[in-house]
Design a protein around this motif. Structure first.
Motif, PDB file in Angstrom:
ATOM      1  N   GLN A 299      -2.838  -9.898  12.635  1.00 31.32           N
ATOM      2  CA  GLN A 299      -3.464  -8.593  12.815  1.00 31.32           C
ATOM      3  C   GLN A 299      -4.182  -8.516  14.159  1.00 31.32           C
ATOM      4  OE1 GLN A 299      -5.815  -8.255   9.242  1.00 31.32           O
ATOM      5  NE2 GLN A 299      -4.262  -6.996   8.213  1.00 31.32           N
ATOM      6  N   ASN A 316       5.330  -5.471  14.054  1.00 30.65           N
ATOM      7  CA  ASN A 316       5.347  -4.163  13.393  1.00 30.65           C
ATOM      8  C   ASN A 316       6.652  -3.912  12.643  1.00 30.65           C
ATOM      9  OD1 ASN A 316       2.775  -2.839  13.908  1.00 30.65           O
ATOM     10  ND2 ASN A 316       3.338  -2.900  16.062  1.00 30.65           N
ATOM     11  N   ASN A 319       6.780  -6.113   9.638  1.00 30.77           N
ATOM     12  CA  ASN A 319       5.572  -6.115   8.806  1.00 30.77           C
ATOM     13  C   ASN A 319       5.051  -7.537   8.632  1.00 30.77           C
ATOM     14  OD1 ASN A 319       5.327  -3.360   8.370  1.00 30.77           O
ATOM     15  ND2 ASN A 319       6.765  -3.408   6.651  1.00 30.77           N
ATOM     16  N   ASP A 320       5.102  -8.307   9.712  1.00 31.73           N
ATOM     17  CA  ASP A 320       4.866  -9.746   9.611  1.00 31.73           C
ATOM     18  C   ASP A 320       3.374 -10.090   9.509  1.00 31.73           C
ATOM     19  OD1 ASP A 320       5.823 -12.278   9.345  1.00 31.73           O
ATOM     20  OD2 ASP A 320       5.882 -12.697  11.498  1.00 31.73           O
ATOM     21  N   ARG A 322       1.536  -8.656   7.251  1.00 29.28           N
ATOM     22  CA  ARG A 322       1.174  -8.333   5.866  1.00 29.28           C
ATOM     23  C   ARG A 322       1.888  -9.304   4.930  1.00 29.28           C
ATOM     24  NH1 ARG A 322       2.776  -3.419   8.193  1.00 29.28           N
ATOM     25  NH2 ARG A 322       1.050  -2.027   8.699  1.00 29.28           N
TER      26      ARG A 322
END
Length: 323
Positions: A299, A316, A319-320, A322
């Motif tokens: 993040q 993004n 979604n790496d 999360r």
């Protein structure tokens, strides 16, 4: 210190191979092997500095002279006495005492280049960086962590134009730093009444200075990044006091230096993602700590505006950051 020496030797061999172009794809797995070969040792007594040896009086005396604009020089003896106490668990001596005082002394340009080099050489010694490092969390962390904090300051001063650090000393620093990162597992941020430990923030500070150091070859910078990522993913206690953001800043600065670092980072992130499958086989506190450490770091990378587009796009799109 036998195990420390073994880890250092193995990392030095990897460094030579990396500089010679003999290793790249297998660099992270090789570092993983080194880190996994280390064991936690039984705790031993930490010999802390004697804070009753007049250090408070020395700090106050030098502070008073600074405030009165009467401090024109500091003796080698007084400087070394100050640095004997950067491992004090008393935050009023270690942090608000020695650190604040020495920072002001540097700002006033009172120390000589010879003295700065003397301090640098002291801070990169084994006794400064590896004392009790293989043992469970202990008060030895303060000396190790604050040695790094002061090293980052000295590196900045050297880079800004003082040029008191020779190539041999910087070469030693690289060996010592990657060894330290490979071994350090104390992730405490603010340690109660003892104040800041913050080892991984200070690691980020030193790495950030070396990331923009044009005297270092790319292989050395790549090795430092690789060791950090390999150690970070295996930490089993949380980093929650700003360390991911500090490390993310370092990674952004490094990857903006050359596409080589961006490509390696992407390789490492993809491998890390694949490894999640094995990490999640056993659901326990350590597993979730590692997952959340990873999430906070990724993040921080996504939110850093200086991060190369290739990295931000990958994170993004996949979604790496999360789970």
């Amino acid at each position: 210190m036998k195990e420390v020496e073994e880890v250092r030797s193995r990392l030095q061999n990897l460094r030579i191979k990396l500089q010679g172009g003999q290793i790249y794809q297998s660099l992270l797995p090789e570092i993983d092997k080194i880190i996994m070969s280390t064991d936690v040792s039984a705790p031993t007594e930490v010999h802390l500095p004697d804070d009753d040896d007049g250090i408070r009086d020395l700090i106050q005396s030098l502070r008073d002279q600074l405030n009165e604009h009467e401090l024109e020089e500091v003796s080698d003896k007084d400087l070394m006495q100050l640095f004997q106490h950067i491992g004090s668990p008393d935050l009023m001596i270690r942090d608000k005492g020695v650190y604040f005082l020495f920072s002001d002394i540097l700002q006033q340009q009172i120390t000589s280049k010879k003295q700065l080099k003397m301090i640098f050489d002291h801070l990169i010694q084994d006794e400064s960086l590896f004392d009790h490092i293989l043992e469970p969390q202990n008060d030895g962390v303060f000396k190790k962590s604050f040695s790094l904090m002061f090293l980052s300051t000295l590196l900045y001063i050297d880079r800004a134009g003082s040029h008191f650090i020779d190539d041999e000393s910087k070469n030693t620093l690289v060996d010592q730093l990657v060894t330290y990162i490979a071994l350090e597992t104390d992730t405490r941020g603010y340690a109660g009444k003892k104040g800041w430990a913050h080892a991984y923030t200070h690691i980020g500070n030193v790495l950030d200075e070396l990331a923009v150091d044009n005297s270092l070859v790319r292989a050395d910078k790549l090795l430092m990044l690789a060791v950090l990522l390999a150690r970070y993913k295996r930490l089993s206690t949380p980093l929650i006091f700003g360390e991911p953001e500090r490390i993310g800043g370092y990674i952004a600065d490094l990857t903006n230096q050359n596409k080589l670092y961006t490509d390696f980072l992407l390789l490492a992130l993809k491998n890390w993602r694949h490894e999640l499958v094995s990490i999640q086989t056993t659901e326990d506190e350590q597993m979730w700590t590692r997952l959340y450490n990873r999430q906070r770091l990724l993040q921080a990378l996504v939110l850093n505006p200086e991060m190369p587009k290739e990295v931000s796009s990958y994170l993004n799109e996949e979604n790496d950051f999360r789970f």
